[in-house]
Structure formats: structure tokens, C-alpha cells
Design a protein around this motif. Structure first.
Motif, PDB file in Angstrom:
ATOM      1  N   PRO A  73       0.835  -1.225   0.000  1.00  0.00           N
ATOM      2  CA  PRO A  73       0.000   0.000   0.000  1.00  0.00           C
ATOM      3  C   PRO A  73       0.860   1.262   0.000  1.00  0.00           C
ATOM      4  O   PRO A  73       1.958   1.274   0.565  1.00  0.00           O
ATOM      5  CB  PRO A  73      -0.793  -0.126   1.300  1.00  0.00           C
ATOM      6  CG  PRO A  73       0.064  -0.977   2.189  1.00  0.00           C
ATOM      7  CD  PRO A  73       0.763  -1.954   1.283  1.00  0.00           C
ATOM      8  N   ASP A  74       0.394   2.301  -0.634  1.00  0.00           N
ATOM      9  CA  ASP A  74       1.121   3.575  -0.666  1.00  0.00           C
ATOM     10  C   ASP A  74       0.640   4.438   0.499  1.00  0.00           C
ATOM     11  O   ASP A  74      -0.005   5.470   0.323  1.00  0.00           O
ATOM     12  CB  ASP A  74       0.881   4.276  -2.008  1.00  0.00           C
ATOM     13  CG  ASP A  74       1.725   5.537  -2.136  1.00  0.00           C
ATOM     14  OD1 ASP A  74       2.713   5.650  -1.380  1.00  0.00           O
ATOM     15  OD2 ASP A  74       1.390   6.398  -2.972  1.00  0.00           O
ATOM     16  N   ASN A  75       0.972   3.988   1.725  1.00  0.00           N
ATOM     17  CA  ASN A  75       0.546   4.719   2.917  1.00  0.00           C
ATOM     18  C   ASN A  75       1.711   5.501   3.509  1.00  0.00           C
ATOM     19  O   ASN A  75       2.849   5.432   3.029  1.00  0.00           O
ATOM     20  CB  ASN A  75      -0.057   3.760   3.958  1.00  0.00           C
ATOM     21  CG  ASN A  75       0.911   2.631   4.299  1.00  0.00           C
ATOM     22  OD1 ASN A  75       2.129   2.797   4.192  1.00  0.00           O
ATOM     23  ND2 ASN A  75       0.375   1.490   4.686  1.00  0.00           N
ATOM     24  N   LYS A  76       1.422   6.237   4.555  1.00  0.00           N
ATOM     25  CA  LYS A  76       2.439   7.110   5.151  1.00  0.00           C
ATOM     26  C   LYS A  76       3.619   6.306   5.695  1.00  0.00           C
ATOM     27  O   LYS A  76       4.778   6.693   5.551  1.00  0.00           O
ATOM     28  CB  LYS A  76       1.797   7.942   6.267  1.00  0.00           C
ATOM     29  CG  LYS A  76       2.767   8.938   6.894  1.00  0.00           C
ATOM     30  CD  LYS A  76       2.052   9.811   7.906  1.00  0.00           C
ATOM     31  CE  LYS A  76       3.025  10.817   8.527  1.00  0.00           C
ATOM     32  NZ  LYS A  76       2.358  11.672   9.530  1.00  0.00           N
TER      33      LYS A  76
END
Length: 996
Positions: A73-76
Motif C-alpha cells: 500500500p502507498d501509505n504514510k
């Protein structure tokens, strides 16, 4: 304080200072302690381990509610992990040497792609289409870092890698290794496809004339902030770590040079580019000096590249001429061209352009190498020392002890000759000042006084430089000094024992005349010198002046029996010099000397006249064979008539040299005078001259060869003659214990000549058919022995008998040696004769030298098929030859090659092919050879085999090969044969490149 803040503070205070080893990256992530950790003297974990862990955590796939694997996932959290990895790399100053050494290709690829992303390089845009000059400095630097890594990785992948020994098999570890290997191969494939673009990007970088900047930990932090908080600092042209233009160009030139050098193996023009880039790198490194922090280049590796380029792309003459003497000496020393260094030093003795200290440092360097065990440098050291000594003499300095030790402790003719050459080339006698001339004269006198061997003294005192520099009075004084120390001089050398027993002036004159006598090849000048010498003294035998004057013993007895001393010396010296000139192929001077000798002896000795006619006949044969004879032009008819006349000569008491008879018979065979040797040779010659007998049998065998086997009587006679020559005479001897032992006499006298004489005669032949017959005879004789395992094949081998009544009498060891020598000789005559090449290959096969055997089997096929562009004739690649090639490949563990060669047989050997393909330790290219297989059955078996082993990639290659339309079984026979022939051609050419 809020409750949430209080909880966080309590949790922070309760945490240990050192995080647990299992979650250190989480600790660094949550606490933002990365910079503090990296500032430690020996951080554990190391920075590169941090990069690996950060990127592994950031790239972990996720699992959704339906237990399906999703991309990371492209999360923080993942973005921060990637940023931390970039910050660690920035802490290492983006040093590719460190990163490449510690990180795998997939990890480093991910890291640099993240750098491109954070540096705002538009995704999907080709780097080659972007103008580096207009991009922000950090963006341009990110592009250059990526493309430098790309070509460095391509170069590194071309180097052989030693496989690590596998540990205990663990399925999960093996799967992980296999996945990483496949990922690396895919990345390399993409990098190689983009290599041309990467090179263009780096070439464009060399045109930049501004400094660039690379991201630091601070600039990366700024980029990660919200856009409103950056305040423009990250976009500034001066943000980040400054990379000077010279450092950038130096590093890029080196990387480009490496990739060009790697491309040179397939494109020789690339070596020119590599040479240019490497030498530019050296120039830039000299400019940058030790102040560079970011330019890390292995200087030893660069020196190796430069040296290789010097060999592969030698500099032009114009470039060499522009180099200073310093540069020329350094280049020569680096490349080991010491003879050129000597020539430079000799020329410098005339120009005085090199400082003495520099010349001495070169000598010291060579002495150190010689003392480390390089004995070949001893002679070079003396020559350099001699050049330096002559320079010292010319400038009035004292002579070094080193020179005196090198010359006087172990003097020899070569050292004296070289010293005199250096002296002569170092002074212009016409323009030299009196002081220069005096220095040189004094030096030569001192050398004479230091030598104890009169031969060497005579070499100096009779030299033109010595005679020119020293006046008569000075030479007389030198002789007086030599006479005073005569008790210390060895007077046992024959040519000059009476040198000091005669008046000084006369001895000098005699020495000069003897020196001229040795050098002259003009018969009238030789006669004049001898008349002068005999006028000075009647006690000397001047034919003994040089030990190089050799006359065959059959002639010397007759010549030395001449009563008149002058005539005896003249005949002997003319004969000796003529024979020497003939031996060194100086035929014009040899003819002059022989003609003068013939004219002289005709007046008083019919015997010597015939001797000279025989020698002139031999000289004319050599002249023709070495000249127009090599182009195939037949000899003139009068030369053939003179050869016949010699063979039929019946004059009694004429001394004859064996070599003349050998050359005459060989001459007749080489020019196919078989009719004369077969039908017209007088009977008495066959009885008295073994070479004529052998020549007649060879000529008759050549003549009868096309006929039926029953008519080849002479072949059987020739066989019996050679068998007798190769037989050993057995002698019995009773030992101390009373037992009778058998002694074999190697050089038997049972035959018409010795084996060594037969071999010497054969090596004078050049006619291919004659050589083929002799070679096949010895091959057959070699195969007759009972313990032979692998027969050697040869053309016309069927004409010889298949057995020998008394096998024990034949010296088969000598036969084997003879076969090897004959094959070596015949291939020196014609290296493209496929029959002789097959014999050489069979010899290597029989002696278990399989790689060499394959070399010659392939060469035999190449020479008769235009390097396999045409089909190899079936009488060359017989089933026996193919089976031997198969066995060679099998024993060399090249099992895929075995399977392909099994198709070449008239009936495909599926059993051997399938068995070889089952082997897993093959040393050949394996699946890259599948394109050369045209037999569908073998391809189907390969597909099954790889499926069984779970080798998906190799199975796909086999399926691709089997799916080619030209291999469809429904195709016409002509199409299938054409497909097979095309694959045969490509496979054999690939094999040839491998073994040639």
C-alpha cells in the motif's frame, strides 16, 4: 498536558535506550533516531543493512479481507520507510562502490528508482529525451546516478562469478534465492535493452559545464515536508551536496570507458572510445588530485585498463612522435617494451635531453625487478647500465662500480658488441670536440686494460671507432701495457696466440686484416687480404682465424691436403663462407664465392672441381625452392637435367655429401618427375643410393595409386622398406645372475637408412600426394600394434598390408613419435589439408587430449566448408569422426553439445542424446544451444525433462524451439533438410569460436 501526551511521555520514558534486535527498524521509525544512530562510530546494524530492511518492509505485499495478496500500500508508513532508506544512502554520499558491494541488484534498483521518484523525474519519460542542462541540479544528478549504476551493473554482470558452495538444502531459502536470481536476470535484461540510452545520457553529461548537487539527509527531509513548509530551499540550485564538474566528468568517463571496453569484445572500434575515456579519466584525476571526496576510482584497475587499451589500440606514429622522451620511457616501461627504452637512451646520449638522475632511477627500478627473480631482465639491466656509463663518459664523470662488475666479472661477445655499438652511436666523430673524443678514447683504453680475454681485447682494438680515436703512438703504448701484464693473460686461445709475439705495429695490422677477412664476402677482397697476410708472416694458418668457418669433413681432408698455404687458406675460406651464406639464404653472395672457388680449383684439382659443381647444383636447388618455386613455377629444364646428371654420376673417389643426394631426390619428387624415378633411373643407383631407392618406391606408389588394389606391388615394397627401417635389432646379454636379457638397438642398421635419416629426408618434401602416402603408411604401421585402442584414420590407408609377421621387431614407440613429427611438419606445409587435420585430431583423441582433438576436428570441417557456410563433405565428417567428437564433448562435460552432435549421425543416436541431457552438471551453455536442435524428438524430450524438474524458463525455451514452423513434420523434405543444415552451420560456427 493532555491525557494522550501524558501517555506518550510515559511510554517514552519506559522504553530502553537500546531497542530489541527484532524491531530496531520500527524503533528508528517511531523515534526518528536515524541520524543519531548513523553518527555512531560503528553503528549496528550497519547503514546498508538499514537500507535493505527499510525497503523490504516498504515493499511487503498486503493481504485483503478475502486473503488475496495485494501490492504494497502507498501509505504514510511505507513512504517514511522509503525516505529513511534514501537518507541512509545520502549519509553514504551515494557512493556506488559501497552500495554495489553491499546491496543486491533488485534492492539497489528499488533504491535508485525511489531517488528518481523523489527527485521529480517524470515516470515513463526516457532519460535520453531529457535535457540535463535545463533540469534542477539534484534531478539531473539522480538521472546520472541511475544511468551510471545501469552501465556499471551491465559491465559487472559480464565478469565470471565464482559460485558459492551450497549449504544444507532448505526449501524456503532455495526458493528465495531462486526468486532473487530471476528478478536480477529480469532487471539486467531491461538494463541491457536500455544500455544505448544510458550511454547517450552519460555522454551528454560530459558536455555539462556546471556543478551538480546530490540529495543530502536535509534536502530529503525538506522534500518530504508539506509543499507550504519547504520555503523553496529544496528547489534551490545550491541545495544538497555539491559535486564539482571535474569530479563528475572523471567518474562518468571511467564508467563509460568500462562499458566501451566491455563492448570491444564484439566491436573492436569500441576499444578506441574506451582508450579515449580512460586516458581522459587519468588527466582529470591528475587535475583533481587528492582533494576529491566524491570521485572514487580504483587507480590500479584504471592502470590495467589503460595498459590493455595500449595493447589493443596502439597509438599512431604521429602521436608517439609528439610524446616527450619522459612519456615514451614511461609508456615503454609500463608495457614492458625495454628494447625501445634502450634505443631512447642511446639517442639521448647524443641529445642529452634526459637528466642523469632520471636515467639512474630507471636502472634502479629494473634492477629491483631483476632481483625479485625476473632473470630475463639481467641483459636489459646491463644494456641500460652501458648506455648510462657512456653518457657519464661523454660528460666527464667517473664510471660506476656497477658497470665494472657487470662487464668485467662476466664478459662475453654480446656485451662487447653492444658496448661498441653504443659508443659508436653516441658520438659524431666529425663534429665532436677534442674533450669528447679524448673521454671516449680513454674509456675504450681502460676497457681493454680491464679485460683479460684477448678475444675481447681484439674485438675492441680492431673496431673502427678505436682505430679512429687513438693515434698510432697511443695504440703502440696500449700494446706495450698489455705486454707488461701478459702473465695474467690467458694465452690459450688459438686464433690470437701469436698476436703479442710479433712487433706491435705488425700485430695491429694483422689484427685489422683478420677482422676484415672475417667480415668480407667479396671473393677478390678475401684473396687480396690473404696475400697481404701471407706476405707478413708465413707461420700462420689463416683458415683457423674464425671458428665459425666450417667445411664438411668429407671435403676438409681434400682441401687441407693442398700443399700451397695461400691456396689452401683461400679454397677453405671461400668454401666455408659460401656454405654459411647458403645456410642463411644469402644466395647471391654464396654464388659469387662458389664461382670464385670453382674457377680456382679447376686449375689444379678435378676432384675439387666436381665437388664445387655439386655444391653449386645444391645452391641452385635451394635458390629456386626459396624463390619462384614457392609460387608453383616449375624449375628450368637445365636444372632438372643437372639433377639427373648428379644422380647418374659414377666418378670414383669423389667426396660426396649425403645432403646433396637427399635434396636431388626430394627435388624430383616435389616437381613430380615420377616417370624418371620410376622407369629411367639406372639399376646401379638403386643399389648404391638409398635415397634414390626410396624416391623410386614413392614415385611408383604415387603413379599406381589410382589403379586397382592388386596392381599396387610397389606399395607393398615401400611398406617392407619402411618397416625394416623402423625395426630394432635384438641382442641378448647374460646378466650377473646368469639370466639372458633382451636389448633393443633403437637406431637399427637393418634398413637402407636410419629412421632419423628417413625423417630428415621426408622433411625436405612438399608434394601433397607424396606426403599423404608417407603419412598414411606410418599411421597404418602405428595402428598395426596389438595394444592399440583408438585407431588413427588417414587417406589411402587401405593400400598397405594389415599385418606384420614379426611385431616384436618394430619399435612402435619410435613409430608413434614419427607420426606426430610428420603431422606437425605436414601441417606446417599446408595447415588447411583436412585429411592431415583429422589425423592430428585422432592423435590428440588417442592421447586423451579432448579439447585439442575437438579443435582439430572442427578445423578440418571449417577448411573444407568455407567456415561451415557450406555443408561439410560426408567423407570428412564420417560417423567415426562424429562419434569421436561426441565422446570428446561428453568427457569435457559438455552434455548439450553431445545431444546436438547425435543428430549429425546418419542414424540419430537417441539413447546417447537422452542420457547426456539427463546430466545436470553440464559445462556448456545448455539452454542457449536449444536453437541448434532440429530433431523434434530430442526437443520433445527436453520439454518433458524440464517439466519434470520444474524448470519453467528452460521448458519455455524448448517449447519455443519446437514451435518454429520450419521444424513442422508436415513440411517437405527439402525444407526440413534446409532447417537442419542451417542449424548445423550455426552450431559448428559457435563450436569453432569456442575451441579455436
Amino acid at each position: 498536558m493532555s491525557a494522550e501526551a501524558a501517555d506518550r511521555e510515559a511510554a517514552t520514558s519506559s522504553r530502553p535506550c537500546t531497542p530489541p534486535q527484532t524491531c530496531w527498524f520500527e524503533f528508528l521509525l517511531e523515534e526518528s533516531l536515524l541520524e543519531k544512530h548513523l553518527r555512531k562510530p560503528c553503528p549496528d546494524p550497519a547503514p546498508v543493512q538499514l537500507i535493505v530492511q527499510f525497503l523490504e518492509q516498504a515493499s511487503k505485499p498486503s493481504v485483503n479481507e478475502q486473503n488475496q495478496v495485494q501490492p504494497p500500500p502507498d501509505n504514510k508508513r511505507n513512504r517514511i520507510l522509503k525516505l529513511l532508506a534514501l537518507k541512509v544512502a545520502a549519509h553514504l554520499k551515494w557512493d556506488l562502490d559501497i552500495l554495489e558491494k553491499s546491496l543486491s541488484v533488485p534492492v539497489l534498483n528499488m533504491l535508485l528508482n525511489e531517488l528518481l521518484c523523489i527527485s521529480k523525474v517524470p515516470p515513463g519519460t526516457k532519460h535520453v529525451d531529457m535535457d540535463l542542462a535545463t533540469l534542477p541540479p539534484t534531478t539531473a544528478m539522480a538521472i546520472l546516478l541511475y544511468n551510471r549504476w545501469a552501465i556499471r551493473t551491465i559491465v559487472q554482470s559480464s565478469f565470471p562469478v565464482k559460485q558459492a558452495k551450497p549449504g544444507p538444502p532448505q526449501l524456503n531459502v532455495m526458493n528465495q534465492i531462486q526468486q532473487e536470481k530471476e528478478l536480477t536476470e529480469n532487471i539486467l535484461k531491461v538494463l541491457k535493452e536500455q544500455a544505448a540510452d544510458s550511454i547517450l545520457v552519460l555522454e551528454a553529461a560530459l558536455k555539462l559545464n556546471k556543478d551538480l548537487y546530490v540529495h543530502t539527509m536535509r534536502t530529503l527531509d525538506l522534500l518530504a515536508m508539506e509543499p507550504g513548509m519547504v520555503n523553496g530551499e529544496a528547489e534551490s540550485s545550491a541545495a544538497g551536496l555539491k559535486i564539482r564538474t571535474e569530479e563528475l566528468h572523471c567518474q562518468v568517463c571511467y564508467d563509460l570507458g568500462a562499458v566501451y571496453f566491455q563492448q570491444g569484445s564484439t566491436n573492436s572500434a569500441a576499444y578506441e572510445n574506451a582508450r579515449e575515456k580512460f586516458f581522459r579519466t587519468k588527466e582529470l584525476m591528475a587535475e583533481i588530485g587528492l582533494s576529491s571526496l566524491h570521485c572514487t576510482i580504483d587507480e590500479k584497475r584504471l592502470a590495467g585498463y589503460c595498459q590493455a587499451c595500449d595493447v589493443l589500440v596502439p597509438s599512431s606514429e604521429s602521436t608517439t612522435q609528439q610524446l616527450t622522451p619522459y612519456s615514451q620511457v614511461h609508456i615503454c616501461l609500463r608495457s614492458g617494451n625495454y628494447q625501445e627504452v634502450i634505443q631512447i637512451f642511446i639517442e639521448d646520449n647524443f641529445t642529452f635531453s634526459l637528466p642523469v638522475q632520471f636515467r639512474q632511477s630507471v636502472l634502479r627500478e629494473l634492477f629491483q625487478k631483476a632481483q625479485q627473480g625476473n632473470e630475463a631482465l639481467d641483459e636489459i639491466c646491463f644494456k641500460i647500465c652501458a648506455c648510462n656509463t657512456v653518457r657519464d663518459v661523454l660528460e666527464g664523470r667517473t664510471i660506476s662500480v656497477q658497470f665494472n662488475q657487470l662487464l668485467f666479472l662476466r664478459p662475453n661477445k654480446e656485451k662487447i658488441d653492444f658496448l661498441l655499438e653504443v659508443c659508436l652511436r653516441s658520438i659524431n666523430l666529425e663534429k665532436a670536440s677534442e674533450s669528447l673524443r679524448g673521454n671516449m678514447a680513454a674509456f675504450l683504453k681502460n676497457v681493454c686494460l680491464g679485460l683479460e680475454d684477448l678475444q675481447y681485447v681484439f674485438m675492441i682494438s680492431s673496431h673502427e671507432l678505436f682505430i679512429t680515436l687513438l693515434k698510432d703512438e697511443e695504440r703502440k703504448q696500449l700494446v706495450d701495457q698489455m705486454r707488461k701484464r701478459s702473465p695474467r693473460i690467458n694465452l690459450c686461445i688459438n686464433p690470437v696466440t701469436s698476436f703479442y709475439d710479433i712487433p706491435a705495429s705488425a700485430s695491429v695490422n694483422i689484427g685489422q686484416l683478420e677482422h676484415q677477412l672475417i667480415l668480407s664476402v667479396d671473393p677478390w677482397r678475401i684473396r687480396q687480404i690473404l696475400i697481404e697476410l701471407h706476405g707478413m708472416t708465413s707461420e700462420r694458418q689463416f683458415w683457423t682465424v674464425s671458428n665459425k668457418w666450417e667445411v664438411p669433413s668429407v671435403y676438409s681432408g681434400v682441401i687441407l691436403g693442398i700443399k700451397d698455404n695461400l691456396t689452401r687458406d683461400l679454397v677453405y675460406i671461400l668454401m666455408a663462407k659460401g656454405l654459411h651464406c647458403s645456410a642463411v639464404k644469402d644466395f647471391p653472395h654464396a654464388k659469387q664465392l662458389f664461382a670464385a672457388c670453382l674457377e680456382l680449383v679447376t686449375e689444379f684439382s678435378p676432384k675439387l672441381r666436381q665437388v664445387m659443381l655439386n655444391e653449386m647444383l645444391l645452391l641452385d636447388i635451394h635458390t629456386h625452392e626459396a624463390g619462384v618455386g614457392q609460387t608453383g613455377e616449375r624449375p628450368p629444364s637445365d636444372l632438372i637435367s643437372r639433377v639427373r646428371g648428379y644422380l647418374e654420376m659414377r666418378l670414383p673417389d669423389i667426396p660426396l655429401r649425403q645432403v646433396v643426394a637427399e635434396e636431388c631426390v626430394a627435388f624430383m619428387l616435389n616437381w613430380r618427375e615420377n616417370e624418371y624415378l620410376t622407369l629411367q633411373v639406372p639399376a646401379f643407383l638403386l643399389q648404391n643410393n638409398p635415397y634414390v631407392k626410396l624416391g623410386q618406391l614413392l614415385a611408383a606408389t604415387c603413379k599406381e595409386l589410382p589403379g586397382p588394389k592388386e596392381s599396387r606391388r610397389t606399395a607393398k615394397d615401400l611398406w617392407e622398406v619402411v618397416v625394416q627401417i623402423c625395426s630394432v635389432s635384438n641382442q641378448h646379454k647374460r646378466g650377473n645372475d646368469g639370466r639372458i636379457s633382451l636389448i633393443k638397438q633403437r637406431e637399427s642398421t637393418l634398413g637402407i637408412m636410419y629412421r632419423s635419416e628417413l625423417l630428415s629426408f621426408i622433411k625436405k618434401l612438399r608434394e601433397p600426394l607424396v606426403l599423404t602416402i608417407i603419412l598414411s603408411l606410418f599411421v597404418k604401421l602405428h595402428n598395426v600394434r596389438e595394444d592399440i585402442v583408438n585407431d588413427i584414420t588417414a587417406e589411402h590407408i587401405s593400400i598397405w598390408p594389415s599385418s606384420i609377421p614379426n611385431l616384436q621387431s618394430v619399435d612402435f614407440e619410435a613409430v608413434a613419435i614419427t607420426v606426430k613429427e610428420l603431422v606437425r611438419y605436414t601441417l606446417s606445409i599446408n595447415p588447411n589439408n583436412h585429411s592431415w587435420l583429422i589425423i592430428q585430431a585422432d592423435i590428440y583423441f588417442a592421447t586423451n587430449q579432448y579439447s585439442a582433438a575437438l579443435h582439430y576436428y572442427l578445423q578440418a570441417g571449417a577448411v573444407c566448408s568455407d567456415f561451415f557456410n557450406k555443408a561439410v563433405p560426408p567423407d570428412v565428417y564420417t560417423d567415426q569422426v562424429i562419434k569421436r567428437m561426441i565422446k570428446c564433448c561428453s568427457l569435457l562435460n559438455c552434455h548439450t553439445q553431445v545431444a546436438i552432435l547425435c543428430q549429425f549421425l546418419r542414424e540419430v543416436d537417441y539413447k546417447t542424446a537422452f542420457k547426456s541431457l539427463q546430466e545436470q552438471n553440464s559445462h556448456d551453455a545448455m539452454d542457449s544451444y536449444y536453437d541448434y536442435i532440429w530433431d523434434v524428438t530430442i526437443l520433445e524430450y527436453l520439454t518433458y525433462l524440464h517439466h519434470k524438474r520444474g524448470e519453467t524458463d528452460k521448458r519455455q525455451i524448448a517449447i519455443k524451439a519446437i514451435g518454429q514452423t520450419e521444424l513442422n513434420a508436415s513440411n517437405p523434405e527439402e525444407v526440413l533438410q534446409l532447417a537442419a543444415q542451417r542449424r548445423k552451420k550455426k552450431f559448428l560456427q559457435a563450436m569453432a569460436k569456442l575451441y579455436f
